[in-house]
Scaffold this motif. Structure first.
Motif, short mmCIF file in Angstrom:
data_model
loop_
_atom_site.label_atom_id
_atom_site.label_comp_id
_atom_site.label_asym_id
_atom_site.label_seq_id
_atom_site.Cartn_x
_atom_site.Cartn_y
_atom_site.Cartn_z
N ARG A 51 -43.16 2.06 59.00
CA ARG A 51 -43.02 0.70 58.20
C ARG A 51 -41.54 0.95 57.57
NH1 ARG A 51 -48.58 1.50 56.69
NH2 ARG A 51 -49.65 1.17 58.53
N ILE A 52 -40.99 -0.40 57.24
CA ILE A 52 -39.85 -0.40 56.68
C ILE A 52 -39.87 -1.51 55.64
CG2 ILE A 52 -37.53 -1.32 56.74
CD1 ILE A 52 -37.15 -0.29 59.65
N TYR A 53 -39.83 -1.03 54.28
CA TYR A 53 -40.28 -2.01 53.15
C TYR A 53 -38.92 -2.49 52.61
CZ TYR A 53 -44.92 0.08 53.04
OH TYR A 53 -46.08 0.53 53.46
N ARG A 54 -39.15 -3.46 51.72
CA ARG A 54 -37.96 -4.02 50.99
C ARG A 54 -38.15 -3.96 49.53
NH1 ARG A 54 -38.56 -8.79 52.91
NH2 ARG A 54 -36.81 -8.93 54.44
N LEU A 55 -37.72 -3.20 48.84
CA LEU A 55 -37.91 -3.23 47.50
C LEU A 55 -36.88 -4.34 46.54
CD1 LEU A 55 -37.81 0.65 46.57
CD2 LEU A 55 -39.75 -0.83 46.78
N ALA A 56 -37.67 -5.25 45.99
CA ALA A 56 -37.06 -6.38 45.36
C ALA A 56 -37.52 -6.71 44.13
CB ALA A 56 -37.25 -7.51 46.29
N PRO A 57 -36.62 -7.56 43.47
CA PRO A 57 -37.19 -7.86 42.02
C PRO A 57 -38.09 -8.94 42.22
CG PRO A 57 -34.85 -8.73 42.26
CD PRO A 57 -35.33 -7.76 43.45
N ASP A 58 -39.11 -9.12 41.20
CA ASP A 58 -40.01 -10.26 41.19
C ASP A 58 -39.39 -11.59 41.35
OD1 ASP A 58 -42.10 -8.27 41.05
OD2 ASP A 58 -42.44 -8.65 39.02
N GLY A 59 -39.77 -12.47 42.03
CA GLY A 59 -39.34 -13.88 42.25
C GLY A 59 -38.20 -13.88 42.88
N PHE A 60 -37.84 -12.83 43.89
CA PHE A 60 -36.81 -12.77 44.93
C PHE A 60 -37.14 -13.52 46.08
CE2 PHE A 60 -35.30 -10.88 48.97
CZ PHE A 60 -33.93 -10.95 48.70
N LYS A 61 -36.28 -14.29 46.63
CA LYS A 61 -36.74 -15.09 48.04
C LYS A 61 -35.86 -14.67 49.02
CE LYS A 61 -39.81 -17.76 46.26
NZ LYS A 61 -41.18 -17.59 46.40
N SER A 62 -36.06 -13.85 50.08
CA SER A 62 -35.37 -13.61 51.30
C SER A 62 -34.71 -14.94 51.81
CB SER A 62 -36.13 -12.90 52.15
OG SER A 62 -35.25 -12.52 53.20
N THR A 63 -33.18 -14.62 52.49
CA THR A 63 -32.50 -15.37 53.08
C THR A 63 -32.06 -14.83 54.37
OG1 THR A 63 -30.56 -14.91 51.69
CG2 THR A 63 -31.72 -16.55 50.93
N LYS A 64 -31.64 -15.64 55.23
CA LYS A 64 -31.07 -15.24 56.54
C LYS A 64 -29.59 -14.61 56.27
CE LYS A 64 -31.63 -16.84 60.33
NZ LYS A 64 -31.90 -17.97 61.77
N PRO A 65 -29.25 -13.42 56.75
CA PRO A 65 -27.88 -13.12 56.47
C PRO A 65 -26.89 -13.97 57.45
CG PRO A 65 -29.06 -11.87 58.46
CD PRO A 65 -29.88 -12.64 57.72
N PRO A 66 -25.69 -14.10 56.68
CA PRO A 66 -24.59 -14.89 57.29
C PRO A 66 -24.12 -14.04 58.76
CG PRO A 66 -23.61 -13.50 55.62
CD PRO A 66 -25.10 -13.35 55.50
N MET A 67 -23.66 -14.98 59.63
CA MET A 67 -23.10 -14.36 61.03
C MET A 67 -21.53 -14.05 60.96
SD MET A 67 -25.80 -14.89 62.73
CE MET A 67 -25.22 -14.97 64.43
N LEU A 68 -21.52 -12.66 60.35
CA LEU A 68 -20.04 -12.39 60.18
C LEU A 68 -19.28 -12.26 61.27
CD1 LEU A 68 -20.50 -10.00 57.07
CD2 LEU A 68 -20.03 -12.55 57.06
N SER A 69 -19.97 -12.28 62.50
CA SER A 69 -19.23 -12.04 63.94
C SER A 69 -18.49 -13.22 64.04
CB SER A 69 -20.07 -11.69 64.99
OG SER A 69 -20.98 -12.95 65.05
N ALA A 70 -18.80 -14.17 63.59
CA ALA A 70 -17.97 -15.28 63.70
C ALA A 70 -17.19 -15.80 62.49
CB ALA A 70 -18.97 -16.61 63.77
#
Length: 988
Positions: free
Chosen positions: A435-454
């Motif tokens: 498993r891979i977990y994400r530890l986050a503060p309550d209320g956190f909303k995940s977003t897609k990362p930017p495409m830094l290659s471009a």
């Protein structure tokens, strides 16, 4: 030929090293070892208890990922994960592989998997670089790249090989690991415990690089490798300001105090070990698991307590309670947590099923890590599921903190599991899970990362201000790799105009990666409002130095910064001054040494910069009454004098002697004279120096016996008498032992007597034996066994019943029985033949002490008699063995076994080593420090001997503890109960 043995523990203890024979082989059935069921991914989060205000999210789980032990994000946020399916005994099958995980719909859950590279053996390190992935799989470092865009590596190349090749059997938990991008535009890694002699795969003819006990650095421009301070077991992380941290199994949070390149530049001075524990609650601190004890651990612990099998007693009879498997130490550098968590440390304990949290605060130029007030008795994250195995962490693109959960039924070094138990365990159970977990503060909303290659060059420069480390570190890497000249003016503008200190610092380091720092820009950084920017700018001055010369403009800035209000800045100035030749260098070093006199680290930085100029610094500080009156000033004077004596420059020595001729026998005079002689001894020039200092030695003779003098002055004077003529100094020295003088004075006298070959030394010690204290006897035996004539005198005294054989420790007996002199060896084997009691029988004999009520006051007396020489407790004692503040957390059961059977299982840092020198001497002790130029051997009462590597012929170990068997000699069960009570309650 002289042989020297440095022994760590009181000679009042007894025991002969013998072959360990365990009691009847214990048995167990499958019924005694019920299997624990795994928790399915859908229910996994509910097993986790996370600090209020935070929660865990499942970012990936089987079948998408299995056995994740390390991860790295590329510039587009795709996660490359090591699946170590061949843990722990299937290396030959090459089951490790690299998989690429993607979150295609941006919901925070990874849903696409591509096998990037497979058929690897025990892969442990990974990072993204140069459009590909750098992988560590013992013994190789491999660069792999996908050139056609299908997510699968179609180009692979072995860059380096040789990790672990110095070991006859690889330790699966001691492999090299943790590739991370550093602020210096290079990739840093841990060598682990296995070390190795590493060569470039394409240039096997080039000299191999010894990475044992060190970190290593890879330059991605030309794939070259160098070593640095390092050597952690599993975990490596920079904080936002470039300070480096690691951990080992039993030391959960450590900091590197300086760049390894500074350790070897002054051949006349040995730097302290750069790696230090910074945990306020001790290296093996108490932890609070919420998972049940695993049945097999309970049985193994019971067997160990009963002496049926070897190994330490875990958690005082429990399966946990303190750090035994610290792993993955990582500094949080994201922007999703509240701001006060920025720069905090997180460490996993895979055996305890938990994630530990420390807040870091400055401690001089170093740091201290402490639990938060409301985390004193709980962990940041802990699981009720014994399969939860957090082994590594990562700062994620979305600003949260990712946890690699290997998710195994059993995670333990296979060598430490008794075969009777191991036959019923499935060490592969869970190799299809992870498993891979994400530890986050309550209320956190995940977003897609930017495409830094471009991202454009301008966009990447702007990202250097981003508070989330993934953004600014990835941007820094991409800028370095692109080497787009258009970035240079933008970087310079950011250094001078950005309102974000982190942005200014990142821009400065990236600009250095372009080799484009001009003096004007560097001056701006040297005058920055932020001390970390100034500190890094000082270090970058070293890149502007040509033939040890720096420009007048930069020199003017250094002069100002030598008096900077920030100690970290002054610390770096002290190091950088060692790279420069300038008439003003020495006065600046002297000024820093005076201002930061009580910082051992700043003093060390100053001394490392004084391969030339030590005499001038001594001259400038000699008449300063504040420096002379400070105990730290005494240490500085002694170290300066050692450098002067070792360098052996006549004019510098003459000047130092002229200085101390005006001292009229004060403590500083004595210490400088001793330092000069110690330095001269390093180069076999003692006789000439003794002649020049005859007057000071004569003065010291009077001070040594003057009861009106302070203990400090007398001890210093006694030490100097070691370099006198024996006929002239024997009376005061012999008169100080066995006469109930303060231990400091008698220890100094014995140490001084050790320098002389006269038979009177042995005769005097033996004649006074009944009057010697425990510490004096320990020191005396160590002296007597050094030389054949003395060793024979000791054995004849035992034969004549003048000295009880029981007062010779296990290590001393073994040493005498294998003595190079045949006469000594023969007599020792005939006299010292009584086998030691089997340790398991002794443990069993004293088991009733655990149920007795101990007397703390009486226990303290026993501690002072038998333990204080090698163990610290609440600020008292000597740091040779483990600090008892952390050991006491393991409970009385473990303490009992550790005391009575110290070699059942020994932590690597407390193993005794035998070091043979090119001078024909033999030293025995623990390795306190291991640098590129020397090793430091530590013995009882924290005495240390520094050996240049050039003098080391061979170094071996039988993996026994330096603490000898037989501490129980002369004690009954009640005495042991008293000792356990004192240790376990001190500080409560």
């Amino acid at each position: 030929m002289n042989r020297i043995i440095l022994l760590a523990c009181t000679a009042a203890v007894a025991g002969v090293i013998g072959v360990k024979v365990w009691a009847a082989v214990p048995t167990v059935t499958a019924k005694d070892l019920p299997r624990i069921k795994a928790t399915e991914p859908a229910d996994a989060v509910r097993t986790l208890s996370v600090r209020p205000g935070f929660h865990a999210e499942l970012a990936a789980a089987e079948p998408l990922v299995k056995d994740p032990i390390a991860m790295a994000f590329d510039e587009d946020g795709r996660m490359y994960v090591i699946e170590m399916t061949d843990y722990s005994e299937r290396r030959a099958e090459k089951l490790s592989r690299i998989v690429r995980l993607e979150d295609t719909d941006g919901d925070g859950v990874y849903d696409k998997k591509t096998v990037f590279l497979d058929h690897l053996a025990w892969a442990t390190a990974i990072t993204c670089v140069n459009g590909g992935v750098l992988i560590g799989a013992c013994p190789d470092v491999i660069f792999a790249k996908d050139t056609n865009g299908d997510g699968v590596a179609d180009e692979t190349k072995i860059l380096f090989t040789g990790f672990g090749n110095t070991q006859t059997k690889l330790n699966v938990q001691g492999l090299f690991n943790n590739f991370i991008w550093g602020p210096d535009n290079r990739i840093h890694g841990c060598s682990g415990e296995d070390g190795g002699m590493v060569t470039q795969a394409e240039h096997p003819d080039r000299p191999a690089l010894d990475v044992r006990g060190k970190g290593f650095v890879i330059d991605p421009r030309d794939w070259s490798m160098t070593t640095e301070a390092g050597g952690g077991q599993y975990g490596l992380s920079f904080d936002p300001w470039g300070r480096l941290f690691t951990c080992t199994n039993s030391s959960h949070l450590e900091m590197f105090m300086y760049d390894g390149k500074y350790a070897s530049r002054n051949p006349y001075y040995t730097m302290p070990d750069p790696r230090v524990s910074i945990a306020a609650d001790g290296p093996a601190a108490e932890v609070f698991r919420i998972s049940p004890e695993e049945p097999w651990r309970v049985i193994r612990t019971r067997w160990r307590v009963g002496g049926l099998v070897g190994g330490p007693i875990e958690g005082g009879g429990r399966s946990a309670g303190y750090f035994t498997g610290a792993t993955g130490s990582t500094i949080y550098k994201g922007d999703a947590f509240p701001k006060d968590y920025y720069g905090d440390a997180f460490v996993g304990d895979a055996g305890g099923n938990l994630v530990h949290h420390k807040r870091l605060r400055p401690d001089g130029v170093g740091m201290i890590g402490e639990r938060l007030a409301d985390e004193k008795t709980r962990e940041f994250c802990a699981s009720t599921d014994t399969w939860f195995r957090p082994v590594d962490f990562a700062n994620a693109p979305d600003g949260t903190f990712y946890v690699s959960d290997m998710y195994r039924e059993v995670i333990e070094h296979p060598w430490s599991i008794p075969p009777q138990i191991k036959q019923f365990l499935d060490l592969n159970s869970g190799n299809d899970r992870g498993r891979i977990y994400r530890l986050a503060p309550d209320g956190f909303k995940s977003t897609k990362p930017p495409m830094l290659s471009a991202a454009s060059t301008a966009d990447l420069v702007k990202l250097l201000e981003h508070p989330n480390a993934w953004h600014h570190e990835t941007a820094a890497r991409l800028l370095f790799e692109k080497q787009d000249a258009a970035a240079i003016p933008l970087l310079k503008q950011m250094i001078t105009q950005s309102t974000q200190p982190l942005g200014r610092l990142n821009a400065l380091e990236v600009l250095d990666g372009f080799d484009a720092i001009d003096e004007s820009t560097l001056k701006s950084a040297l005058a920055d409002a932020n001390p970390f920017v100034r500190e890094h700018a000082v270090k970058l001055i070293e890149h502007q130095i040509k033939d040890h010369v720096v420009s007048d403009g930069l020199w003017s800035n250094l002069v100002k910064l030598a008096n900077d209000p920030a100690d970290r800045v002054r610390y770096q100035v002290a190091f950088t001054l060692g790279e420069i030749q300038h008439e003003g260098r020495v006065p600046l070093l002297a000024a820093i040494a005076k201002r930061d006199l009580n910082s051992q680290w700043v003093r060390a930085a100053v001394l490392s910069s004084l391969s030339e100029g030590a005499g001038e610094v001594l001259s400038q500080l000699w008449s300063d009454s504040a420096v002379a009156a400070d105990p730290a000033g005494s240490l500085l004077f002694t170290d300066l004098a050692k450098i002067i004596g070792s360098a052996n420059r006549d004019a510098e020595i003459t000047a130092a002697i002229q200085l101390i001729s005006t001292g009229k026998g004060n403590n500083a005079t004595i210490l400088v004279a001793r330092g000069l002689l110690d330095g001269a001894a390093n180069i076999n020039a003692t006789d000439a120096m003794r002649t020049r200092l005859a007057g000071v030695i004569d003065t010291a003779k009077g001070i040594a016996t003057d009861n009106s003098q302070s203990t400090e002055n007398r001890a210093a004077a006694i030490g100097l008498l070691a370099y006198g003529e024996f006929d002239a100094v024997q009376t005061p020295l012999l008169g100080l032992i066995g006469t109930h003088q303060k231990e400091t004075l008698s220890a100094a006298a014995l140490s001084a007597l050790d320098h002389f070959d006269s038979p009177a030394v042995a005769d005097a010690m033996i004649a006074r034996w009944d009057k010697l204290s425990g510490r004096e006897r320990n020191d005396a035996v160590g002296i007597l066994v050094k030389r054949p004539a003395r060793a024979m005198a000791l054995l004849n005294a035992i034969k004549a019943n003048q000295i009880p054989a029981s007062q010779i420790s296990a290590q001393q007996v073994a040493f005498l029985q294998s003595y190079q002199d045949p006469a000594v060896q023969t007599l020792a084997r005939s006299l010292l033949v009584t086998p030691a009691a089997k340790r398991e029988a002794v443990v069993e004999q004293f088991q009733p002490a655990l149920s007795l009520t101990g007397d703390r006051a009486k226990g303290k007396l026993i501690y002072e008699q038998r333990c204080i020489s090698c163990h610290r407790l609440e600020g008292e004692g000597n740091a040779v063995g483990p600090d008892l503040v952390s050991v006491k957390n393991s409970g009385k059961e473990k303490l009992l076994v550790s005391i009575l059977d110290p070699s059942r299982e020994v932590a690597p840092s407390y193993v005794a080593y035998v070091v043979e020198t090119t001078d024909g001497e033999t030293l025995v002790g623990i390795i306190a420090s291991d640098t590129t130029t020397s090793i430091t051997i530590r013995m009882a009462y924290a005495k240390e001997v520094v050996l240049p590597r050039s003098k080391i012929k061979r170094m071996t170990s039988d993996h026994r503890s330096l603490m000898p068997d037989g501490l129980e000699a002369g004690l009954n069960q009640q005495n042991v109960a008293d000792l356990l009570e004192f240790i376990s309650t001190t500080g409560n």
